[in-house]
Design an enzyme around this catalytic site. Structure first.
Site, mmCIF file in Angstrom:
data_model
loop_
_atom_site.group_PDB
_atom_site.id
_atom_site.type_symbol
_atom_site.label_atom_id
_atom_site.label_comp_id
_atom_site.label_asym_id
_atom_site.label_seq_id
_atom_site.Cartn_x
_atom_site.Cartn_y
_atom_site.Cartn_z
ATOM 1 N N TYR A 74 0.857 -1.194 0.000
ATOM 2 C CA TYR A 74 0.000 0.000 0.000
ATOM 3 C C TYR A 74 0.888 1.237 0.000
ATOM 4 O O TYR A 74 1.914 1.296 0.694
ATOM 5 C CB TYR A 74 -0.909 0.022 1.236
ATOM 6 N N GLU B 177 -3.710 7.613 -3.715
ATOM 7 C CA GLU B 177 -3.649 6.298 -3.081
ATOM 8 C C GLU B 177 -3.415 5.230 -4.132
ATOM 9 O O GLU B 177 -4.117 5.187 -5.143
ATOM 10 C CB GLU B 177 -4.954 6.027 -2.335
#
Length: 398
Positions: free
Chosen positions: A118, A206
């Site tokens: 991530y 993101e």
């Protein structure tokens, strides 16, 4: 402002972020053609909506079928999977029960995934600085990781005077357990993402998951970008990516009149001037046992016409069973607010309880306008009194 995954990837790629090759399609036939330009043998078909959790989502008319991210083994299969998504409503954890209709799909080449990570950037309100976050737990909601394993979230707080530096990237890359050329590839990607974040006035970037391939490449397999609405005038190319179909119709109409409106799931409509006062108004409605139906800030310089539009927008929500108007007149005059309320109430044939609390500039004139309007308007002396009255009025009406 939000944009679709394929749009985010297009922007990030221009700054040097590595992404799989792909293309967008609006029909099954277009999807098949796009797949024909990509290297197989595996293709990924992704529903494009402004919501996460697409892979685990369900289509309303296909409850037992696969979600909004599917694999295909040929361009013909891509066409079939695209047909199963386009025009159908996808429900995910972020869409609510209503879901979102899929009007476009993104087709991209398959990827040999060795690890899922991530990577994200946002403005950290606690530090007042842009922060890059990374985690070895990619492919799942970062909120879940933060709750269950906060120690697995790495952070690099960026000094605005010096910006993103190579040591930030190296620290995160080593923290993720990357080695050798993977560190170089990840560092390059992080620097490119940081440059895009600053250059485009983003509020969130993101990448989830950020993948390491079997060949050691580091690639953005998914991408999400949000932008500061107040800076969009500097980025007409980004503003042009806005998808009105993904915006709540009331919120879209509000934006056309420079009104700050966010729909909520309650039944008491709120019209307030000032974001802080609007938040306090929603809090006190909850305190007295009610549920706000919206956040609506008409701003400090609203005129009669804008107030009228705001009132109509509140009443256009079928869930609204009562309205609380809370105005503290500083720059805004209470008599202007009162004129707008009366005009709108008459035009739309007010059918729900209305409580108005006015204070500030020209408050006496404003209260007089309301009192002489002939409308069923409950006047309140203070915010607590206003919340108490609107909650009770809604309960009595029900």
């Amino acid at each position: 402002m939000n944009i679709h995954e394929y749009q985010a990837k297009t922007l990030l790629q221009k700054f040097g972020v590595a992404v799989p090759k792909g293309g967008v399609a609006y029909t099954p036939q277009e999807a098949e053609k796009v797949a024909g330009t990509l290297a197989g043998p595996v293709y990924v078909v992704k529903a494009q909506i402004h919501a996460g959790g697409r892979g685990a989502g369900k289509f309303k008319d296909q409850p037992n079928a696969k979600g909004g991210v599917r694999l295909a083994r040929s361009p013909t299969e891509v066409k079939t999977e695209a047909a199963a998504m386009l025009g159908h409503v996808l429900v995910t954890k972020q869409t609510g029960a209503g879901g979102r209709e899929v009007k476009r799909v993104y087709i991209e080449e398959g990827c040999d995934i060795k690890r899922e990570l991530y990577l994200g950037m946002l403005v950290d309100r606690a530090t007042g600085r842009v922060t890059m976050m990374a985690s070895s737990e990619g492919g799942v909601e970062i909120e879940e990781v933060a709750a269950a394993h906060p120690e697995k979230i790495l952070r690099a707080v960026i000094d605005p005077a010096t910006g993103f530096q190579p040591f930030h990237a190296r620290g995160l890359a080593y923290g993720l357990g990357l080695e050798g050329d993977q560190v170089k590839a990840a560092s390059k990607l992080m620097a490119a993402m940081a440059e895009a974040f600053a250059a485009l006035d983003a509020s969130v970037v993101e990448i989830n998951p950020l993948v390491v391939t079997g060949a050691g490449q580091v690639i953005a397999l998914d991408a999400k970008m949000n932008f500061d609405d107040n800076a969009l005038f500097r980025h007409p190319n980004v503003d042009a990516m806005r998808d009105d179909a993904e915006i709540d119709p009331i919120e879209l109409e509000a934006s056309k009149h420079e009104l700050n409106y966010v729909k909520l799931d309650g039944n008491i409509g709120c019209m307030v001037n000032g974001a802080g006062l609007a938040m306090a108004t929603m809090d006190i409605i909850k305190l007295y046992g009610g549920n706000p139906a919206n956040f609506l800030d008409v701003g400090g310089g609203a005129n009669k016409e804008r107030v009228t539009v705001a009132f109509k927008l509140i009443l256009s929500d079928p869930q609204v069973e009562g309205i609380l108007v809370n105005i503290f007149g500083g720059i805004m005059r209470c008599d202007i607010i009162a004129e707008g309320i009366v005009a709108a109430a008459r035009e739309v044939a007010l059918h729900v309880p209305l409580v108005v609390r006015l204070e500030g500039t020209n408050v006496k004139q404003g209260k007089k306008i309301l009192a002489e309007s002939g409308l069923q308007i409950l006047s309140a002396d203070d915010l607590g009194d206003a919340a108490h009255k609107v909650v009770n009025a809604v309960k009595e009406a029900a």
